[in-house]
Design a protein around this motif. Structure first.
Motif, PDB file in Angstrom:
ATOM      1  N   GLN A   1      14.133  27.489  20.439  1.00  0.00           N
ATOM      2  CA  GLN A   1      14.240  28.087  21.769  1.00  0.00           C
ATOM      3  C   GLN A   1      15.474  28.994  21.865  1.00  0.00           C
TER       4      GLN A   1
ATOM      5  N   GLU B   1      21.609  21.001  34.407  1.00  0.00           N
ATOM      6  CA  GLU B   1      22.451  21.440  33.285  1.00  0.00           C
ATOM      7  C   GLU B   1      21.689  22.356  32.331  1.00  0.00           C
TER       8      GLU B   1
ATOM      9  N   ALA C   1      12.932  29.749  30.655  1.00  0.00           N
ATOM     10  CA  ALA C   1      12.481  30.962  29.968  1.00  0.00           C
ATOM     11  C   ALA C   1      12.445  32.154  30.913  1.00  0.00           C
TER      12      ALA C   1
ATOM     13  N   TYR D   1      10.483  33.093  26.426  1.00  0.00           N
ATOM     14  CA  TYR D   1       9.653  32.444  25.411  1.00  0.00           C
ATOM     15  C   TYR D   1       9.671  30.941  25.652  1.00  0.00           C
ATOM     16  N   MET D   2       8.497  30.364  25.674  1.00  0.00           N
ATOM     17  CA  MET D   2       8.397  28.922  25.855  1.00  0.00           C
ATOM     18  C   MET D   2       7.699  28.374  24.630  1.00  0.00           C
ATOM     19  N   SER D   3       8.419  27.592  23.828  1.00  0.00           N
ATOM     20  CA  SER D   3       7.857  27.156  22.550  1.00  0.00           C
ATOM     21  C   SER D   3       6.901  25.984  22.758  1.00  0.00           C
TER      22      SER D   3
ATOM     23  N   ASP E   1      19.105  15.370  26.540  1.00  0.00           N
ATOM     24  CA  ASP E   1      20.281  14.621  27.013  1.00  0.00           C
ATOM     25  C   ASP E   1      21.063  15.405  28.073  1.00  0.00           C
ATOM     26  N   LEU E   2      20.500  16.529  28.526  1.00  0.00           N
ATOM     27  CA  LEU E   2      21.093  17.238  29.658  1.00  0.00           C
ATOM     28  C   LEU E   2      20.163  17.087  30.863  1.00  0.00           C
ATOM     29  N   THR E   3      20.724  17.188  32.070  1.00  0.00           N
ATOM     30  CA  THR E   3      19.884  17.096  33.261  1.00  0.00           C
ATOM     31  C   THR E   3      19.141  18.414  33.463  1.00  0.00           C
TER      32      THR E   3
ATOM     33  N   PHE F   1      22.742  26.144  31.620  1.00  0.00           N
ATOM     34  CA  PHE F   1      22.963  26.599  30.246  1.00  0.00           C
ATOM     35  C   PHE F   1      22.222  27.914  29.992  1.00  0.00           C
ATOM     36  N   TYR F   2      20.949  27.941  30.365  1.00  0.00           N
ATOM     37  CA  TYR F   2      20.194  29.173  30.118  1.00  0.00           C
ATOM     38  C   TYR F   2      20.651  30.327  31.009  1.00  0.00           C
TER      39      TYR F   2
ATOM     40  N   GLY G   1      13.834  20.951  17.883  1.00  0.00           N
ATOM     41  CA  GLY G   1      13.144  22.168  18.312  1.00  0.00           C
ATOM     42  C   GLY G   1      13.940  23.010  19.295  1.00  0.00           C
TER      43      GLY G   1
ATOM     44  N   SER H   1       6.731  23.061  21.172  1.00  0.00           N
ATOM     45  CA  SER H   1       7.420  21.788  21.370  1.00  0.00           C
ATOM     46  C   SER H   1       8.469  22.000  22.457  1.00  0.00           C
ATOM     47  N   PHE H   2       8.768  20.976  23.195  1.00  0.00           N
ATOM     48  CA  PHE H   2       9.740  21.064  24.274  1.00  0.00           C
ATOM     49  C   PHE H   2      11.096  21.432  23.679  1.00  0.00           C
ATOM     50  N   GLY H   3      11.573  22.624  23.970  1.00  0.00           N
ATOM     51  CA  GLY H   3      12.765  23.117  23.284  1.00  0.00           C
ATOM     52  C   GLY H   3      14.043  22.976  24.083  1.00  0.00           C
ATOM     53  N   LEU H   4      14.027  22.142  25.119  1.00  0.00           N
ATOM     54  CA  LEU H   4      15.253  21.995  25.925  1.00  0.00           C
ATOM     55  C   LEU H   4      15.981  20.714  25.550  1.00  0.00           C
ATOM     56  N   TYR H   5      17.169  20.552  26.123  1.00  0.00           N
ATOM     57  CA  TYR H   5      18.013  19.419  25.730  1.00  0.00           C
ATOM     58  C   TYR H   5      17.675  18.194  26.556  1.00  0.00           C
TER      59      TYR H   5
ATOM     60  N   ARG I   1      28.172  12.630  26.654  1.00  0.00           N
ATOM     61  CA  ARG I   1      27.052  11.827  27.131  1.00  0.00           C
ATOM     62  C   ARG I   1      26.560  10.868  26.064  1.00  0.00           C
TER      63      ARG I   1
END
Lengths: 243, 374
Positions: free
Chosen positions: B213, A97, A149, A82-84, A92-94, A101-102, B209, A86-90, B19
């Motif tokens: 996810q 990363e 996703a 699922y790709m929401s 502050d992570l690269t 995580f996923y 958001g 709004s950008f649902g990733l972090y 971080r």
């Protein structure tokens, strides 16, 4: 004929007296690029949320990748991506990363390294692994979100307004990637407001006020509403009828 | 509960924490700063009140009286006034917080055996800071009485007084505020910072958001929640250890009781606070809204727990409200162990209360948190 990978039969979702989704049915075949279209409030998001196992239907049934959405939402979740909107990733992570995580969230175990490499290769992210997600361009973010996703190689991927706010070149690249994935046999279910994108769908369903207004290939839908109209005109007409 | 998924959550949370300079500052620097500020600044034992003297007697006797009063350490003689109005004016203007008024007849009255009236005026607008000065002045008066009567009658008065009350201050014999305040800071910092950090970290996922996810993945709700708050247990222990060591080195705060027991009970306390943080995170959808809700717990924590003001002095309603705060019980435990050197044999009722709060808050908040995800 193979069994459809998504089967939706008379799906209804009521919030009090208001029917957000009202008796909607459609099937989606494996490897199809399927569009769910309709103006705001037409029931697109509610339909997607039910098909992702986030919300149970008031009545009707649906199976996604062989799992019943009402009885087995956890199985649905492990088989879909699922790709929401709004950008649902972090941020502050690269990039790396976020992917790692996923990979952990989807319990990839020993397949982790191989799947992360796959995601970076297929989504054209190989150069930007150490970069923070927050500084990526719109197109890069969108491809990273799709990579996350699809980390667990799902059979069905839902993309909610994926190309909103992305420049034309990045949009074109994204559609190339979507077609590549569909060619691999992954079913891509997309909602969008961009009518020129609607022409790219193998088939689509038009929703308005929670009801199915049209279903079929873009050509079939046009025929249904009078072939002199473009899909964009049809969309505008539906929106005007609404108000 | 799946190990790989939970591990991914915890790991991500740590990477994000390290971080973010703002979070790191909050975790490491704020406890030290608060300890220094509270340790040096909170003085309930107010001493050295600036004092003006209006000595009309100007005799050896009157000078001796002033000397004995200042020798208590509660008064520092700043100036001499030329009139009663002058002395009052100094106090009104805030240049002095106490005034000695000695009448012209002071030495004469003493010699003739007549009662010699002396006035000590104390600015008591802040009751807690004036109380010890008032007590000291009365004590000086009594001692002088005993000595003078003794000299006149030639008998050993002190041994013939019917009641001899001797006070021995326990646990903190030099009555240093820091010794009392610093152990409390451990509890206050753990509570307030952990509540804020958990609430913020959860609501941030909602606001940006990323939570949307997460809930479409196989991550269970309990895994999301545990993964997000588990790192803060470690944060809590780091903060506690920091203040404990710094308090010992800088303010010579004793560590008399079993530290292992303290660390064990702290786990219950941390859990209770994480539960409260979780609860607060469900009260709003943005970080700004949640910060405002947090005040409703942070403020009572400081005011009603016994951290700053003794609970014994509070009206019943305030006491009852304080009894609902885990910090109230934790303060009794941390002070008991560090200052009195007692252990679980004495402190088990407080530990039991903390265990109750930990389970109750956590269960309640988890359910509420799960509902807000739907």
């Amino acid at each position: 004929m193979t069994t459809p990978v998504v089967q939706v039969a008379s799906l209804v979702k009521r919030f009090g007296d208001f029917a957000a989704v009202d008796d909607v049915s459609f099937d989606i075949e494996r490897g199809e690029i399927f569009g769910i279209l309709g103006p705001n409030g037409s029931g697109k998001t509610t339909t997607i949320r039910m098909l992702c196992g986030l919300m149970s239907p008031t009545s009707g049934t649906a199976t996604v990748a062989g799992a019943d959405i009402a009885r087995d939402p956890d199985r649905v979740k492990s088989r879909i991506g699922y790709m929401s909107q709004s950008f649902g990733l972090y941020r502050d992570l690269t990039v790396d990363e976020n992917l790692e995580f996923y990979a952990g969230v989807y319990e990839l175990g020993a397949r982790k390294t191989e799947r992360i490499a796959w995601g970076k290769r297929e989504m054209r992210l190989e150069e930007i692994g150490p970069r923070l997600a927050g500084v990526l361009s719109g197109g890069q973010r969108q491809r990273l979100a799709l990579a996350c996703a699809m980390m667990h190689a799902p059979e069905v991927v839902f993309l909610d307004e994926p190309t909103a706010g992305v420049d034309p070149a990045a949009r074109r690249l994204f559609w190339t990637i979507i077609r590549e994935r569909a060619a691999d046999g992954v079913t891509m279910i997309v909602t969008t407001h961009y009518m020129d994108e609607a022409e790219r769908f193998d088939r689509l369903v038009f929703l308005s006020r929670g009801r199915r207004m049209a279903l079929g290939t873009p050509a079939e839908v046009k025929a249904q509403f009078g072939s002199h109209l473009s899909l964009e005109d049809i969309f505008v007409q539906l929106q005007e009828k609404e108000s | 509960m799946n190990r790989e998924r939970l591990h991914a959550m915890v790991r991500k949370e740590f990477v994000q924490m390290f971080r973010d300079p703002a979070t790191l500052r909050l975790v490491l620097l704020v406890p030290l700063m608060q300890m220094l500020i509270f340790g040096y600044a909170i003085r309930t034992d107010v001493r050295n009140l600036p004092t003006v003297a209006f000595d009309q007697s100007r005799t050896q006797e009157s000078r001796e009286l002033v000397q004995r009063l200042t020798a208590t350490g509660n008064f520092v003689l700043r100036s001499h006034a030329e009139s009663y109005e002058d002395a009052i004016h100094e106090v009104d203007a805030g240049r002095a917080r106490a005034a000695f008024v000695i009448p012209e007849s002071y030495a004469r009255d003493l010699k003739r055996g007549r009662p010699a009236a002396v006035q000590v005026l104390v600015d008591a607008s802040d009751p807690s800071s004036s109380a010890s000065a008032i007590g000291a002045a009365q004590m000086v008066g009594q001692q002088l009485n005993v000595e003078i009567v003794q000299r006149r009658t030639g008998t050993d008065m002190a041994s013939r007084l019917p009641v001899d009350v001797r006070v021995r201050p326990l646990y903190n014999p030099s009555l240093r505020s820091a010794v009392f305040v610093v152990p409390g800071i451990i509890g206050m910092i753990l509570s307030n910072i952990l509540i804020l950090l958990t609430a913020m970290s959860l609501v941030r996922e909602r606001e940006t958001g990323t939570l949307e996810q997460l809930i479409v993945t196989p991550l269970a709700r309990s895994e999301i929640m545990l993964g997000k708050i588990a790192p803060y247990v470690l944060v809590g222990y780091v903060q506690m250890t920091t203040v404990l060591i710094a308090g010992h080195l800088i303010f010579a705060v004793p560590m008399r009781g079993p530290l292992l027991a303290l660390y064990a009970v702290t786990f219950l306390f941390i859990t209770a606070n994480l539960g409260m943080g979780l609860f607060i995170s469900t009260l709003g959808r943005t970080q700004a809204a949640v910060t405002q809700s947090a005040i409703f717990i942070l403020l009572p924590n400081v005011l009603l727990s016994g951290f700053m003001f003794p609970r014994e002095a509070m009206p019943p309603l305030a006491q009852a409200m304080g009894a609902l705060l885990p910090l109230t019980y934790y303060l009794q435990i941390v002070r008991g162990i560090l200052l009195k050197g007692v252990g679980m044999a004495e402190l088990w009722p407080q530990a039991l209360a903390l265990a109750f709060f930990a389970v109750a808050f956590f269960t309640f908040s988890t359910q509420r948190f799960h509902k807000t995800l739907e």
